[in-house]
Design an enzyme around this catalytic site. Structure first.
Site, PDB file in Angstrom:
ATOM      1  N   HIS A 291     -42.233 -71.293  58.732  1.00  0.00           N
ATOM      2  CA  HIS A 291     -43.434 -71.137  58.851  1.00  0.00           C
ATOM      3  C   HIS A 291     -43.954 -72.382  59.834  1.00  0.00           C
ATOM      4  O   HIS A 291     -43.573 -73.385  59.675  1.00  0.00           O
ATOM      5  CB  HIS A 291     -44.332 -71.091  57.544  1.00  0.00           C
ATOM      6  CG  HIS A 291     -44.205 -70.296  56.601  1.00  0.00           C
ATOM      7  ND1 HIS A 291     -43.653 -70.274  55.053  1.00  0.00           N
ATOM      8  CD2 HIS A 291     -43.502 -68.623  56.698  1.00  0.00           C
ATOM      9  CE1 HIS A 291     -43.824 -69.062  54.777  1.00  0.00           C
ATOM     10  NE2 HIS A 291     -43.604 -68.197  55.595  1.00  0.00           N
ATOM     11  N   GLU A 525     -41.083 -77.377  48.796  1.00  0.00           N
ATOM     12  CA  GLU A 525     -42.605 -77.340  49.390  1.00  0.00           C
ATOM     13  C   GLU A 525     -42.574 -79.334  49.386  1.00  0.00           C
ATOM     14  O   GLU A 525     -42.526 -79.997  48.690  1.00  0.00           O
ATOM     15  CB  GLU A 525     -43.293 -76.709  48.425  1.00  0.00           C
ATOM     16  CG  GLU A 525     -43.247 -74.956  48.519  1.00  0.00           C
ATOM     17  CD  GLU A 525     -43.847 -74.778  49.686  1.00  0.00           C
ATOM     18  OE1 GLU A 525     -44.711 -75.228  50.834  1.00  0.00           O
ATOM     19  OE2 GLU A 525     -44.038 -73.061  49.851  1.00  0.00           O
TER      20      GLU A 525
HETATM   21 ZN   LIG Z   1     -44.075 -71.634  54.143  1.00  0.00          ZN
END
Ligand SMILES: [Zn+2]
Length: 698
Positions: A291, A525
């Site tokens: 991302h 994350e």
């Molecule tokens: Zn992500």
């Protein structure tokens, strides 16, 4: 000047410049996006060295009591004479209203007149305190000031240490009148978070009142000399090149494809023999920036390659061993198109989704072939036919046909990464994201389209171990006092969670990795903030350094070995390695070498290969972080030997002929025996049913 600098910061670029030490010691010139920083004595061309340069200045800047950068809540006092004379008024040059006694008086004043009074400032961060500036009370009617004082320092605001001058407690000179600020430098600059001004004597007809400023530099958070800033595509390439130049013997840059906009996907390989797969050496990868707006992973991976290169050269034993025994691949930016979009807007203004997707608007973490549903559908079909569902494989599931179509909605970078995954026998990987603080492990996709549901793999125990390794060594995740990022409390689960239990993601890279290749992969994350300001990067590096290293070391857990032909001693590629009672097989690589990640325990290993008799061996995995060597040799079946000889057009030796014949006879005998047994039982049952029928008639 500083204002104009600050206002252009979020638009064009970001610099490690929030802490005031830089404002104090440097002048920043902006010239068409490139930055020149000049300090008093020298010119610095590269921004990363800013911290270091400024740190060496002894005269640290004010914390900001006067400028209001220090918030009221950061200032406390032992006692207060009146609300209008509270600690929040103890700021250098603060002015009182015309009348004494209102809300806006001209100093902090203590309620009591004794030597136990203090004004405390919380600098929030670890700070090297260098001095105090003191002033009396601003008032038309009163004449109050502190003449001498002591200074105390603390890391927790409970245990305090008085500032010493040699062996004695230092006494600092305060004010002779109410308005002139007086600077006192600490004999030894001291690192702490809290500081107290503790008045000892004061103007005899007045009371204890003061206004103050504190001088201090925020302590440099990382001792590693790394390029702490955000790197756009060009800067990233330059940095990778410089690492390669610095460590040519252990690094190699290669590309695995291009993005939609034509940006290359650069990979840094780090290994003692770059460019080569060495027999028995496991392959590891970090993938960041899938991302594009989740940028921390990209910078951490760039930091990591610099760090590995520097530490290898310095002979850091741990790093030398890691690089010698592992082939490491670092892909800092899987979605470079998306990154450039986020980078344009900057760390604060990129919002939550700008740059997340590929240029074509594809979310890359939903773009891999959904093999989960193919597998589950096959299992359901098996159930309908009341077959054993455990016979449906959950490994090496081939790519579905729709996916290989030219016009399938598959991003070029996804295809590039899939090819890469198929080419290199990766064993372990992590996929670095941002926007939360948690480590997730497969499956990411839930069964039956449930929005969320715990969906474990056959290797759940090991995946939980992997996730825990990262989460428990990450300095933010492992801090019990940390706040939750948004609304979900992952600390309840020790900062790890099954991907499907969080939210379902069909077509994720992790699930594909597990179902199509040997490689185990988790998602990290990394931070609440997807695009942390550049000034946060040194802290984030320190938060993640140990986790990044210790996670890579996990590639050496479980068992490994080489599957060889008994006769030729050659490695056998594509042999299937099965752990008994464990429904997930892996395959051997080109040279016959394999790696099976496993938790400590005893295992029965069964190996198959086309044209060979299967073989079995027991192997024990210990607690130590080293793979148990578990080599296995396979014997060719006589039929295979025969086939190969015939293929070569050679003469079949007599012993092989005899062995083949003996085997055929054995098989024939066995099958005849089974056939006879079946016939006999059929005959018996017919006989008994006839007997029963006769009995009924009778
Ligand atoms: Zn992500």
């Amino acid at each position: 000047f500083m204002q104009s600098y600050t206002s252009c910061l979020p638009h064009s670029f970001s610099l490690p410049l929030t802490s005031n030490e830089h404002l104090f010691c440097s002048v920043v010139l902006i010239d068409h996006g490139s930055v020149t920083v000049s300090s008093r004595s020298r010119k610095i061309r590269q921004t990363p060295f800013l911290c270091i340069m400024c740190d060496s200045f002894v005269d640290c800047p004010p914390l900001g009591l006067e400028s209001m950068r220090v918030h009221d809540s950061q200032i406390r006092a032992s006692s207060t004479l009146r609300t209008g004379l509270g600690p929040h008024r103890g700021r250098l040059n603060i002015q009182s209203g015309i009348e004494d006694g209102d809300m806006y008086d001209g100093a902090w004043c203590a309620r009591h007149e004794d030597k136990n009074q203090w004004l405390e400032v919380d600098a929030v961060h670890l700070t090297k305190f260098t001095g105090v500036i003191l002033q009396g009370r601003n008032s038309i009617w009163s004449w109050d000031m502190v003449e001498t004082y002591k200074v105390q320092l603390s890391n927790d605001s409970y245990k305090w240490q008085t500032c010493m001058n040699g062996t004695q407690e230092a006494i600092f000179q305060g004010n002779l009148n109410t308005e002139t600020p007086v600077l006192a430098l600490l004999p030894v600059p001291t690192v702490a978070r809290y500081i107290r001004i503790n008045p000892q004597t004061w103007y005899s007809n007045g009371t204890i009142c003061l206004r103050a400023e504190i001088l201090g530099c925020r302590v440099k958070v990382s001792n590693d000399n790394l390029d702490f800033r955000h790197h756009n595509y060009k800067d990233m390439r330059t940095l990778m090149k410089s690492v390669n130049d610095e460590c040519p013997n252990i690094t190699r840059i290669y590309t695995i494809g291009r993005s939609y906009m034509g940006l290359k996907l650069y990979v840094m390989e780090i290994s003692d023999n770059p460019g080569k797969h060495e027999l028995g050496e496991p392959e590891f990868r970090y993938v960041a920036g899938m991302h594009g707006n989740e940028v921390l992973g990209r910078e951490l991976v760039l930091n990591l390659m610099q760090y590995l290169c520097q530490q290898f050269k310095e002979g850091n034993e741990r790093i030398v061993r890691l690089i010698t025994e592992t082939r490491i691949h670092l892909l800092p930016s899987m979605n470079p198109d998306g990154y450039e979009v986020a980078y344009e807007k900057g760390s604060e203004l990129a919002g939550w989704a700008d740059g997340r997707f590929s240029y074509e608007g594809i979310d890359l973490n939903h773009n891999f072939p959904d093999l989960n549903n193919i597998m589950w559908n096959a299992q359901e079909k098996a159930l309908e036919k009341s077959q054993d569902t455990s016979k449906v494989p959950n490994h090496y599931i081939p790519m579905p046909e729709y996916y290989t179509n030219e016009d399938a909605m598959v991003a070029p970078v996804t295809r590039a990464v899939i090819n890469w995954m198929e080419e290199i026998p990766f064993v372990l990987s992590a996929n670095l994201h941002g926007g939360e603080l948690v480590v997730t492990y497969p499956y990411d996709c839930t069964r039956d389209w449930a929005p969320k549901e715990d969906t474990p793999t056959a290797d759940n125990a090991f995946f939980r171990w992997l996730a825990t390794v990262y989460a428990s060594t990450n300095l933010v995740m492992s801090n019990p006092d940390r706040r939750i990022c948004h609304y979900e409390d992952f600390q309840r689960h020790n900062n790890i969670i099954n991907g499907g239990a969080w939210h379902t993601v069909p077509g994720s890279m992790n699930d594909f990795s597990y179902l199509h290749t040997n490689c185990f992969e988790v998602t990290v994350e990394l931070s609440c903030d997807k695009f942390p300001h550049a000034s946060e990067l040194p802290v984030e590096w320190e938060n993640n350094k140990e986790s990044l290293l210790v996670y890579m070391e996990q590639v050496h857990r479980g068992i490994k070995g080489v599957i060889r032909d008994k006769q030729t001693k050659k490695g056998i590629a594509d042999a299937i390695i099965k752990v008994d009672d464990h429904e997930h097989d892996i395959r051997s690589a080109e040279g016959g070498d394999y790696w099976r990640l496993l938790n400590p325990g005893e295992y029965k290993i069964i190996v198959w290969a086309v044209g060979y008799f299967p073989s079995m061996r027991r192997c024990t995995v210990g607690m130590e972080p080293r793979a148990t060597i578990c080599d296995i040799t396979l014997t060719k079946t006589p039929a295979e030997v025969l086939k190969q000889i015939r293929a070569r057009g050679g003469k079949v030796p007599q012993d092989v002929q005899l062995r083949v014949r003996a085997l055929r006879l054995k098989k024939l005998r066995a099958s005849t025996k089974v056939l006879n047994q079946r016939r006999e039982s059929q005959r018996l049952s017919r006989h008994s049913s006839k007997a029963r029928a006769a009995a009924r008639k009778a």
